[in-house]
Enzyme design. Structure first.
Site, mmCIF file in Angstrom:
data_model
loop_
_atom_site.group_PDB
_atom_site.id
_atom_site.type_symbol
_atom_site.label_atom_id
_atom_site.label_comp_id
_atom_site.label_asym_id
_atom_site.label_seq_id
_atom_site.Cartn_x
_atom_site.Cartn_y
_atom_site.Cartn_z
ATOM 1 N N SER A 125 -3.731 -24.641 -13.273
ATOM 2 C CA SER A 125 -4.264 -24.182 -14.567
ATOM 3 C C SER A 125 -5.255 -25.200 -15.106
ATOM 4 O O SER A 125 -5.125 -26.408 -14.860
ATOM 5 C CB SER A 125 -3.091 -24.051 -15.541
ATOM 6 O OG SER A 125 -3.546 -23.939 -16.863
ATOM 7 N N TYR A 149 4.945 -27.857 -19.348
ATOM 8 C CA TYR A 149 4.366 -26.841 -18.450
ATOM 9 C C TYR A 149 3.199 -27.450 -17.676
ATOM 10 O O TYR A 149 3.126 -27.356 -16.438
ATOM 11 C CB TYR A 149 3.900 -25.616 -19.260
ATOM 12 C CG TYR A 149 2.973 -24.713 -18.480
ATOM 13 C CD1 TYR A 149 3.447 -23.942 -17.426
ATOM 14 C CD2 TYR A 149 1.603 -24.652 -18.782
ATOM 15 C CE1 TYR A 149 2.585 -23.124 -16.695
ATOM 16 C CE2 TYR A 149 0.746 -23.840 -18.057
ATOM 17 C CZ TYR A 149 1.233 -23.083 -17.016
ATOM 18 O OH TYR A 149 0.376 -22.289 -16.290
ATOM 19 N N LYS A 153 2.461 -28.396 -13.477
ATOM 20 C CA LYS A 153 1.294 -28.029 -12.652
ATOM 21 C C LYS A 153 0.724 -29.278 -11.970
ATOM 22 O O LYS A 153 0.401 -29.275 -10.780
ATOM 23 C CB LYS A 153 0.216 -27.359 -13.510
ATOM 24 C CG LYS A 153 0.611 -25.996 -14.017
ATOM 25 C CD LYS A 153 0.746 -24.995 -12.878
ATOM 26 C CE LYS A 153 1.267 -23.662 -13.314
ATOM 27 N NZ LYS A 153 1.762 -22.820 -12.232
HETATM 28 P P1 NAD Z 1 3.978 -14.034 -14.767
HETATM 29 O O1 NAD Z 1 5.104 -14.590 -15.557
HETATM 30 O O2 NAD Z 1 3.498 -12.670 -15.096
HETATM 31 O O3 NAD Z 1 4.314 -14.081 -13.201
HETATM 32 C C1 NAD Z 1 5.112 -15.098 -12.645
HETATM 33 C C2 NAD Z 1 6.180 -14.427 -11.800
HETATM 34 O O4 NAD Z 1 7.008 -15.444 -11.220
HETATM 35 C C3 NAD Z 1 7.097 -13.498 -12.592
HETATM 36 O O5 NAD Z 1 7.110 -12.228 -11.971
HETATM 37 C C4 NAD Z 1 8.472 -14.175 -12.517
HETATM 38 O O6 NAD Z 1 9.516 -13.227 -12.500
HETATM 39 C C5 NAD Z 1 8.359 -14.993 -11.238
HETATM 40 N N1 NAD Z 1 9.212 -16.197 -11.190
HETATM 41 C C6 NAD Z 1 9.300 -17.197 -12.092
HETATM 42 N N2 NAD Z 1 10.193 -18.111 -11.668
HETATM 43 C C7 NAD Z 1 10.658 -17.680 -10.462
HETATM 44 C C8 NAD Z 1 11.598 -18.201 -9.522
HETATM 45 N N3 NAD Z 1 12.275 -19.323 -9.760
HETATM 46 N N4 NAD Z 1 11.810 -17.502 -8.389
HETATM 47 C C9 NAD Z 1 11.157 -16.338 -8.141
HETATM 48 N N5 NAD Z 1 10.287 -15.796 -9.000
HETATM 49 C C10 NAD Z 1 10.031 -16.461 -10.142
HETATM 50 O O7 NAD Z 1 2.773 -15.088 -14.872
HETATM 51 P P2 NAD Z 1 1.247 -14.939 -14.454
HETATM 52 O O8 NAD Z 1 0.446 -14.888 -15.699
HETATM 53 O O9 NAD Z 1 1.082 -13.895 -13.449
HETATM 54 O O10 NAD Z 1 1.014 -16.368 -13.817
HETATM 55 C C11 NAD Z 1 1.145 -16.601 -12.424
HETATM 56 C C12 NAD Z 1 0.947 -18.074 -12.148
HETATM 57 O O11 NAD Z 1 -0.333 -18.480 -12.639
HETATM 58 C C13 NAD Z 1 1.971 -18.977 -12.836
HETATM 59 O O12 NAD Z 1 2.285 -20.030 -11.954
HETATM 60 C C14 NAD Z 1 1.213 -19.498 -14.041
HETATM 61 O O13 NAD Z 1 1.684 -20.757 -14.453
HETATM 62 C C15 NAD Z 1 -0.201 -19.596 -13.495
HETATM 63 N N6 NAD Z 1 -1.223 -19.527 -14.544
HETATM 64 C C16 NAD Z 1 -1.229 -18.464 -15.398
HETATM 65 C C17 NAD Z 1 -2.181 -18.402 -16.407
HETATM 66 C C18 NAD Z 1 -2.188 -17.244 -17.368
HETATM 67 O O14 NAD Z 1 -2.835 -17.334 -18.395
HETATM 68 N N7 NAD Z 1 -1.519 -16.137 -17.103
HETATM 69 C C19 NAD Z 1 -3.115 -19.425 -16.538
HETATM 70 C C20 NAD Z 1 -3.109 -20.491 -15.635
HETATM 71 C C21 NAD Z 1 -2.140 -20.527 -14.627
HETATM 72 C C1 UD1 Z 2 -2.920 -21.297 -23.356
HETATM 73 C C2 UD1 Z 2 -2.094 -22.456 -22.869
HETATM 74 C C3 UD1 Z 2 -2.569 -22.866 -21.488
HETATM 75 C C4 UD1 Z 2 -2.541 -21.678 -20.531
HETATM 76 C C5 UD1 Z 2 -3.420 -20.573 -21.148
HETATM 77 C C6 UD1 Z 2 -3.479 -19.336 -20.328
HETATM 78 C C7 UD1 Z 2 -1.532 -23.630 -24.960
HETATM 79 C C8 UD1 Z 2 -1.734 -24.850 -25.769
HETATM 80 N N1 UD1 Z 2 -2.223 -23.563 -23.809
HETATM 81 O O1 UD1 Z 2 -4.259 -21.716 -23.422
HETATM 82 O O2 UD1 Z 2 -1.736 -23.878 -20.971
HETATM 83 O O3 UD1 Z 2 -3.036 -22.042 -19.262
HETATM 84 O O4 UD1 Z 2 -2.872 -20.240 -22.443
HETATM 85 O O5 UD1 Z 2 -2.261 -18.681 -20.356
HETATM 86 O O6 UD1 Z 2 -0.750 -22.759 -25.286
HETATM 87 N N2 UD1 Z 2 -5.668 -17.881 -30.536
HETATM 88 C C9 UD1 Z 2 -5.674 -17.399 -31.825
HETATM 89 N N3 UD1 Z 2 -4.658 -16.565 -32.218
HETATM 90 C C10 UD1 Z 2 -3.646 -16.178 -31.385
HETATM 91 C C11 UD1 Z 2 -3.652 -16.679 -30.050
HETATM 92 C C12 UD1 Z 2 -4.666 -17.533 -29.664
HETATM 93 O O7 UD1 Z 2 -6.560 -17.724 -32.612
HETATM 94 O O8 UD1 Z 2 -2.755 -15.432 -31.804
HETATM 95 C C13 UD1 Z 2 -6.767 -18.753 -30.085
HETATM 96 C C14 UD1 Z 2 -6.341 -20.137 -29.635
HETATM 97 O O9 UD1 Z 2 -6.321 -21.030 -30.722
HETATM 98 C C15 UD1 Z 2 -7.416 -20.457 -28.584
HETATM 99 C C16 UD1 Z 2 -7.786 -19.094 -28.001
HETATM 100 O O10 UD1 Z 2 -7.357 -18.133 -28.969
HETATM 101 O O11 UD1 Z 2 -8.556 -20.981 -29.216
HETATM 102 C C17 UD1 Z 2 -7.099 -18.808 -26.680
HETATM 103 O O12 UD1 Z 2 -5.698 -18.995 -26.846
HETATM 104 P P1 UD1 Z 2 -4.656 -18.636 -25.681
HETATM 105 O O13 UD1 Z 2 -4.913 -17.252 -25.211
HETATM 106 O O14 UD1 Z 2 -3.294 -18.954 -26.196
HETATM 107 O O15 UD1 Z 2 -5.055 -19.599 -24.492
HETATM 108 P P2 UD1 Z 2 -5.239 -21.209 -24.503
HETATM 109 O O16 UD1 Z 2 -4.839 -21.808 -25.779
HETATM 110 O O17 UD1 Z 2 -6.583 -21.511 -23.986
#
Ligand code: NAD
Ligand code: UD1
Length: 338
Positions: A125, A149, A153
């Site tokens: 991330s 978190y 990573k």
């Molecule tokens: P998500 O929660 O929708 O998907 C993660 C999946 O992992 C879920 O289906 C959950 O049931 C499964 N899981 C969690 N722990 C487990 C375990 N111990 N064993 C087996 N399954 C398990 O999340 P996502 O948004 O699809 O994110 C996927 C990956 O990308 C994650 O590693 C997350 O940290 C990373 N990531 C997500 C974002 C985002 O904004 N969504 C941003 C940066 C990185």
């Molecule tokens: C958050 C996580 C980051 C993760 C990313 C994607 C934090 C501090 N960081 O990032 O680790 O990788 O999500 O899942 O939580 N905002 C509002 N109102 C809301 C929600 C968000 O104004 O109700 C604003 C936030 O202040 C930010 C932007 O929208 O400026 C994006 O927020 P968000 O979607 O939560 O993502 P990040 O903060 O970038």
């Protein structure tokens, strides 16, 4: 040959599974369903006409993970999405996050080693850059995180790096995602957060759908063009496609490589509200409130390395991201339901 997708029923995992199947690849999903639902498999089948193999296994159960590799000896690579991802929850429950994300990854790597599988794409991330000194962010910027978190990573990135030192024939691709939003164009799969969403787009779609009254915009005194926080929003389908490029690269290149997966464009909270309104014709009620602790002014990628070495580049802009999020919300007002 097959790809094991951990976390394959989750938000990004399910979109990636669709792209893998449509590219003709065999997929095995491993997920414990702690943050996703089994009916996602029906939706994947609806889109692609194929149902991927699925095993409900917890990565914390080493024997269970080993059994999946034994049952599917054709697995030759892994895309590792499974993990817990809520920043606030990780601050409240650090042991849960370290145990699930770190121990889960160690078990996975252990089982891979035993099975002779040496290729892995890992979901990192942009959170590993903390508050960057400047933007756009390049992969060689200093790494520092501010919450458990993010620490998981960073630690997993280091574990994978050490593995490539000890086992030079492993190929590891670390993808640092910026802010994934949007949904599949069919409206069949999308993001389904539990309870009140923490992230911006899921919150906006709930307001648009009448499930929540008003968006709280966290601060308008940031050093950005309109004072609200700027992020690099990326369509989840673009992000999914990056994983196929990373798998192809891992088949050719040994060692570890890190890639920013973003568009390179920064949009503010109010830009996104305006784009959503334009894409849907729905007015989004919002109010400006205090900053959210831990938030930063600006975060967007320099995606040049991914373009050069993976041959990957984002295709979709924010209007399309908003249209697809809105379609998913409209077709599934209660997400995947109970
Ligand atoms: P998500 O929660 O929708 O998907 C993660 C999946 O992992 C879920 O289906 C959950 O049931 C499964 N899981 C969690 N722990 C487990 C375990 N111990 N064993 C087996 N399954 C398990 O999340 P996502 O948004 O699809 O994110 C996927 C990956 O990308 C994650 O590693 C997350 O940290 C990373 N990531 C997500 C974002 C985002 O904004 N969504 C941003 C940066 C990185
Ligand atoms: C958050 C996580 C980051 C993760 C990313 C994607 C934090 C501090 N960081 O990032 O680790 O990788 O999500 O899942 O939580 N905002 C509002 N109102 C809301 C929600 C968000 O104004 O109700 C604003 C936030 O202040 C930010 C932007 O929208 O400026 C994006 O927020 P968000 O979607 O939560 O993502 P990040 O903060 O970038």
């Amino acid at each position: 040959m097959a790809v094991l997708v951990t976390g394959g029923t989750g938000f990004i995992g399910s979109h990636t599974v669709v792209e893998l199947i449509e590219d003709g690849r065999e997929v095995v999903i491993l997920d414990n369903l702690c943050n996703s639902k089994e009916c996602v498999l029906d939706r994947i089948e609806k889109i692609t006409g194929k149902r991927p193999a699925f095993r409900k296994v917890d990565l914390l159960d080493l024997e269970g993970v080993r059994a999946v590799f034994r049952e599917f000896p054709q697995i030759d690579s892994v895309i590792h999405f499974a993990g817990l991802k809520a920043v606030g929850e990780s601050v409240a429950k650090p042991m849960l996050y370290y145990h699930n994300n770190i121990t889960g990854t160690l078990n996975l790597c252990h089982a891979m080693e035993e099975a002779g599988v040496k290729r892995i794409v890992f979901s990192s991330s942009a959170t590993v850059y903390g508050k960057p000194d400047s933007v756009p962010i390049r992969e060689d910027f200093p790494l520092r995180t501010t919450n458990p978190y993010g620490e998981t990573k960073l630690m997993i990135e280091r574990i994978l790096s050490d593995i490539t030192v000890a086992y030079p024939d492993w190929s590891v691709s670390v993808l640092r995602y910026f802010n994934p939003i949007g949904a599949h164009v069919s409206g069949h799969i999308g993001e389904d957060p539990k309870g009140i969403p923490n992230n911006l787009l899921p919150y906006i779609t709930k307001v648009a759908g009448g499930k929540l009254p008003c968006l709280s915009v966290y601060g308008n005194d940031y050093n950005t063009h309109d004072g609200t926080g700027v992020r690099d929003y990326i369509h989840v389908v673009d992000l999914a496609k990056a994983h196929l490029c990373a798998l192809d690269r891992a088949a050719k290149v040994k060692g570890i490589e890190h890639f920013n997966i973003g568009t390179g464009n920064g949009y503010s909270v109010l830009d996104i509200v305006a784009a959503y309104e334009k894409a849907t014709g729905i007015k989004i009620n919002y109010k400006i409130v205090d900053r959210r602790p831990g938030d930063i002014d600006e975060c967007y990628a320099d995606p040049a390395k991914a373009k050069e070495l993976l041959g990957w580049e984002a295709q979709y802009g924010i209007e399309r991201m908003c249209e697809d999020s809105a379609r998913w919300q409209k077709q599934n007002p209660d997400g995947y339901g109970e």
